[in-house]
Design an enzyme around this catalytic site. Structure first.
Site, PDB file in Angstrom:
ATOM      1  N   GLY A 297       0.854  -1.191   0.000  1.00 26.58           N
ATOM      2  CA  GLY A 297       0.000   0.000   0.000  1.00 26.58           C
ATOM      3  C   GLY A 297       0.883   1.232   0.000  1.00 26.58           C
TER       4      GLY A 297
ATOM      5  CD  GLU B 191      -5.558  10.622  -3.336  1.00 21.05           C
ATOM      6  OE1 GLU B 191      -4.535  11.185  -3.751  1.00 21.05           O
ATOM      7  OE2 GLU B 191      -6.295   9.937  -4.066  1.00 21.05           O
TER       8      GLU B 191
HETATM    9  C1  LIG Z   1     -11.923   3.538   1.691  1.00 21.98           C
HETATM   10  C2  LIG Z   1     -10.646   3.403   0.960  1.00 21.98           C
HETATM   11  C3  LIG Z   1     -10.599   3.704  -0.393  1.00 21.98           C
HETATM   12  C4  LIG Z   1      -9.409   3.528  -1.107  1.00 21.98           C
HETATM   13  N1  LIG Z   1      -9.399   3.760  -2.459  1.00 21.98           N
HETATM   14  C5  LIG Z   1      -8.295   3.434  -3.171  1.00 21.98           C
HETATM   15  C6  LIG Z   1      -8.304   3.488  -4.604  1.00 21.98           C
HETATM   16  O1  LIG Z   1      -9.285   3.894  -5.220  1.00 21.98           O
HETATM   17  N2  LIG Z   1      -7.202   3.069  -5.269  1.00 21.98           N
HETATM   18  C7  LIG Z   1      -6.085   2.604  -4.621  1.00 21.98           C
HETATM   19  O2  LIG Z   1      -5.128   2.224  -5.283  1.00 21.98           O
HETATM   20  N3  LIG Z   1      -6.043   2.564  -3.264  1.00 21.98           N
HETATM   21  C8  LIG Z   1      -7.114   2.959  -2.536  1.00 21.98           C
HETATM   22  N4  LIG Z   1      -7.087   2.870  -1.158  1.00 21.98           N
HETATM   23  C9  LIG Z   1      -5.916   2.322  -0.504  1.00 21.98           C
HETATM   24  C10 LIG Z   1      -5.088   3.337   0.247  1.00 21.98           C
HETATM   25  O3  LIG Z   1      -4.430   4.177  -0.651  1.00 21.98           O
HETATM   26  C11 LIG Z   1      -4.128   2.531   1.154  1.00 21.98           C
HETATM   27  O4  LIG Z   1      -4.918   1.959   2.180  1.00 21.98           O
HETATM   28  C12 LIG Z   1      -3.010   3.386   1.708  1.00 21.98           C
HETATM   29  O5  LIG Z   1      -2.109   3.718   0.697  1.00 21.98           O
HETATM   30  C13 LIG Z   1      -2.265   2.675   2.830  1.00 21.98           C
HETATM   31  O6  LIG Z   1      -1.829   1.431   2.392  1.00 21.98           O
HETATM   32  P1  LIG Z   1      -2.147   0.125   3.265  1.00 21.98           P
HETATM   33  O7  LIG Z   1      -3.595   0.089   3.545  1.00 21.98           O
HETATM   34  O8  LIG Z   1      -1.542  -1.034   2.574  1.00 21.98           O
HETATM   35  O9  LIG Z   1      -1.427   0.385   4.630  1.00 21.98           O
HETATM   36  P2  LIG Z   1       0.084   0.003   4.971  1.00 21.98           P
HETATM   37  O10 LIG Z   1       0.996   0.479   3.903  1.00 21.98           O
HETATM   38  O11 LIG Z   1       0.140  -1.430   5.361  1.00 21.98           O
HETATM   39  O12 LIG Z   1       0.303   0.903   6.263  1.00 21.98           O
HETATM   40  C14 LIG Z   1      -0.286   0.571   7.531  1.00 21.98           C
HETATM   41  C15 LIG Z   1       0.047   1.690   8.508  1.00 21.98           C
HETATM   42  O13 LIG Z   1       1.462   1.791   8.656  1.00 21.98           O
HETATM   43  C16 LIG Z   1       1.892   3.109   8.382  1.00 21.98           C
HETATM   44  N5  LIG Z   1       3.192   3.006   7.733  1.00 21.98           N
HETATM   45  C17 LIG Z   1       3.470   2.643   6.452  1.00 21.98           C
HETATM   46  N6  LIG Z   1       4.781   2.663   6.243  1.00 21.98           N
HETATM   47  C18 LIG Z   1       5.360   3.013   7.403  1.00 21.98           C
HETATM   48  C19 LIG Z   1       6.704   3.188   7.820  1.00 21.98           C
HETATM   49  N7  LIG Z   1       7.736   3.016   6.995  1.00 21.98           N
HETATM   50  N8  LIG Z   1       6.926   3.548   9.089  1.00 21.98           N
HETATM   51  C20 LIG Z   1       5.926   3.739   9.966  1.00 21.98           C
HETATM   52  N9  LIG Z   1       4.624   3.599   9.636  1.00 21.98           N
HETATM   53  C21 LIG Z   1       4.350   3.236   8.364  1.00 21.98           C
HETATM   54  C22 LIG Z   1       0.841   3.698   7.453  1.00 21.98           C
HETATM   55  O14 LIG Z   1       0.829   5.105   7.483  1.00 21.98           O
HETATM   56  C23 LIG Z   1      -0.411   3.071   8.050  1.00 21.98           C
HETATM   57  O15 LIG Z   1      -0.810   3.811   9.179  1.00 21.98           O
HETATM   58  C24 LIG Z   1      -8.255   3.089  -0.428  1.00 21.98           C
HETATM   59  C25 LIG Z   1      -8.296   2.842   0.953  1.00 21.98           C
HETATM   60  C26 LIG Z   1      -9.459   2.988   1.642  1.00 21.98           C
HETATM   61  C27 LIG Z   1      -9.491   2.665   3.115  1.00 21.98           C
END
Ligand SMILES: Cc1cc2nc3c(=O)[nH]c(=O)nc-3n(C[C@H](O)[C@H](O)[C@H](O)COP(=O)(O)OP(=O)(O)OC[C@H]3O[C@@H](n4cnc5c(N)ncnc54)[C@H](O)[C@@H]3O)c2cc1C
Length: 574
Positions: free
Chosen positions: A288, A547
């Site tokens: 993500g 975003e």
């Molecule tokens: C309702 C909804 C709609 C969405 N719509 C879209 C869409 O249309 N298209 C699309 O492509 N995506 C979409 N997303 C996905 C969204 O962009 C991702 O959820 C987001 O980028 C975070 O990725 P992840 O969920 O894999 O979290 P992760 O990357 O697993 O992160 C989990 C947590 O860890 C934190 N984190 C990450 N890296 C680090 C680090 N190095 N050090 C410390 N903390 C860290 C993050 O900030 C987060 O709090 C959507 C998400 C939601 C919930």
């Protein structure tokens, strides 16, 4: 408080912000040095070292956002501003001084040296807080807020923008607001008649130049229009309104930056017309925030690519006819983000929470019709809010995409990450505007409820605590709104990359806090699904996740570029 008192407070707060910025910059330089390898002022930022300073970097990023917001609200309050606007500006600026000081004190815990605030300055700040943030002062501001008919957080807009904002606010109030609650409670898709009105009003072409059928000028960006429309629609519904703009925003910017002339001619007018609607597929189950690691596999085949793998959270993927799919087209995984390309997947539009689309032909090969027998399935993820578009898990199995649908053609292979990133500045700004829309809805609802609801035989809004809370909420909303438009101006003028990330961080976190306070003012009714404020609360929660998730954005984008800038300035000064 007289007007002269207010003018004096603005000047005193400006002085405090100058001192806080100096401390902020000194801390930034100091942390930046600890994140370099080798000679302190020459190298770039080392990722491992940055990871070892995550907490101070995160606090510094938020302090930077609050500083910018406070500086902006004070700058925007002119002698011509109404009293309420200036009171809200000093209320926010003083609140920001408290918060920034606490954050910089936290950052200092990880530094070898710091220049803490001199006692005289601390005393001056305490005196300002007493005048602006004491219970009595906030109560006064809340009283003024209740009596005033002025727009909260007003910004100076051109006549075109005022007209457009009025039209879209009417559309939001008359067409979208009446169905917004039902969409949320029954987890429906935004109804087609509403989409049709959005098409007719040009909602999908806001970032697309006029020569390609959109409404943006041909020679420059028009982020202010995008912000004004987004804000107006998000006020009625986040997911069934303002967020519909996000998808064409990201896709059209990717096409404008990387598409071939033929791709621009073909796709941009269609996207602007909302036929097809589009969706963005970047996130995967295992990747993500770490977008450089994306794995959805594209394998070369005759005339195009076969896609295999999964995407997740692809919002609007069912209803959309065009998906922007970030795909790993390079077999060499060590290329990281340089192995990614953007492929455009065409599919039929489906309603409902699940779909399956089978291409014709034998699996894994192109049939006579140029199809592969591939399959794309989607299943909507149940969510606590942000309902109206459904966000899907997607599975691609031998799904054929022709070469013509690779953004940039052969020259675009391996450049998908950069094309995607060009949409991110606008996306972050637009997300701040979405947050402003939700905040405005929550604030106005809370003001109305506080005036109507009687507790202990008096209206809730007559109690000083309620008035103080409403004053703080209005001040925070006004700061977010003014900064969002100010950054929109900057981005239109060709700058503002970092500021777009700062306002995204600040407005999204503010929306979470403000909707919580608005819900609380409603007591039990705030927790009822039938009350709109409960929807604002769950909707606002998502803003800090997508975003650019808050932590990643703060550390890897904001802090990193603050550090790089600090090192550059230090090197230039040496
Ligand atoms: C309702 C909804 C709609 C969405 N719509 C879209 C869409 O249309 N298209 C699309 O492509 N995506 C979409 N997303 C996905 C969204 O962009 C991702 O959820 C987001 O980028 C975070 O990725 P992840 O969920 O894999 O979290 P992760 O990357 O697993 O992160 C989990 C947590 O860890 C934190 N984190 C990450 N890296 C680090 C680090 N190095 N050090 C410390 N903390 C860290 C993050 O900030 C987060 O709090 C959507 C998400 C939601 C919930």
């Amino acid at each position: 408080m007289t007007r002269a008192d207010l003018t004096n407070l603005v000047a005193r707060l400006e002085g405090q912000l100058v001192a806080l910025r100096a401390r902020f910059e000194a801390q930034t330089r100091s942390l930046a040095r600890s994140c370099t390898t080798g000679s302190p002022d020459s190298g770039g930022i080392d990722a491992d070292r940055l990871d070892r300073t995550q907490l101070p970097s995160y606090e510094l990023a938020f302090a930077g956002a609050e500083l910018l917001a406070a500086e902006t609200v004070l700058r925007e309050s002119s002698p011509a501003s109404p009293d309420l606007a200036v009171r809200l500006a000093v209320t926010y600026a003083a609140t920001a001084c408290q918060s920034i000081t606490a954050r910089l004190d936290q950052v200092a815990l990880d530094l070898d040296a710091d220049t803490p605030m001199e006692p005289a300055r601390r005393a001056e700040l305490q005196a300002i807080y007493k005048l602006v943030l004491s219970g009595a002062a906030l109560d006064d501001t809340g009283r003024l807020l209740n009596e005033s008919r002025d727009e909260i957080g007003a910004v100076a807009l051109s006549e075109d923008l005022v007209i457009a904002q009025g039209q879209f606010r009417r559309l939001a109030t008359e067409v979208l607001a009446p169905v917004a609650s039902r969409i949320h409670r029954e987890d429906l898709l935004v109804p087609e008649p509403i989409l049709q009105q959005f098409r007719e009003m040009g909602v999908f072409g806001l970032s697309i130049p006029e020569r390609y059928g959109g409404s943006a000028p041909d020679d420059r960006d028009d982020n202010l229009m995008m912000i004004a429309v987004t804000e107006a629609l998000s006020e009625a519904s986040l997911a069934a309104g303002g967020s519909l703009i996000t998808r064409p925003e990201i896709l059209s910017r990717a096409l404008l930056s990387g598409g071939t002339a033929a791709q621009k001619e073909h796709w941009l007018p269609r996207i602007a017309a909302g036929e097809p609607l589009c969706a963005i597929a970047i996130t995967e189950p295992d990747f993500g925030s770490d977008a450089a690691g994306l794995q959805l596999k594209g394998t070369r085949t005759e005339g195009g690519w076969l896609l295999n793998g999964a995407k997740t959270w692809c919002t609007f993927a069912g209803r959309a006819g065009l998906l922007m799919v970030v795909t790993r087209t390079a077999a060499d995984r060590s290329l990281g983000h340089r192995g990614l390309s953007v492929l455009l997947v065409e599919k039929p539009a489906f309603d409902g929470h699940a779909f399956e689309f089978r291409q014709s032909g034998d699996s894994g090969q192109r049939g006579d019709s140029g199809q592969s027998g591939g399959r794309l399935t989607g299943r909507a993820i149940a969510t606590i809010g942000y309902r109206g578009m459904h966000s899907f898990d997607l599975t691609f199995e031998n799904f054929f995409v022709p070469d013509a649908n690779v953004i940039g053609g052969a020259a675009g292979l391996g450049r998908g990450f950069y094309f995607t990133m060009t949409g991110m500045v606008g996306g972050r700004l637009q997300t701040a505007a979405r947050a402003c829309g939700v905040m405005r809805a929550a604030l106005l609802t809370a003001l109305r409820y506080a005036a109507d609801r009687k507790v202990f035989n008096a209206p809730l809004g007559d109690y000083s605590l309620t008035r103080a809370k409403l004053a703080q909420m209005a001040a925070r909303f006004a700061a977010c709104r003014q900064l969002t438009y100010a950054v929109g101006h900057q981005v239109d003028a060709g700058g503002g990359r970092m500021e777009a990330s700062l306002i995204k961080l600040f407005a999204c976190r503010s929306a979470e806090w403000l909707t919580r306070e608005a819900l609380q003012i409603h007591g039990g009714m705030g927790y009822a699904e039938e009350t709109a404020v409960s929807r604002y609360f769950v909707d606002a929660r998502v803003l800090s996740i997508f975003e650019g998730a808050e932590e990643t954005l703060a550390i890897k984008v904001v802090a990193r570029s603050l550090f790089e800038q600090a090192l550059k300035s230090a090197a230039a000064a040496a």
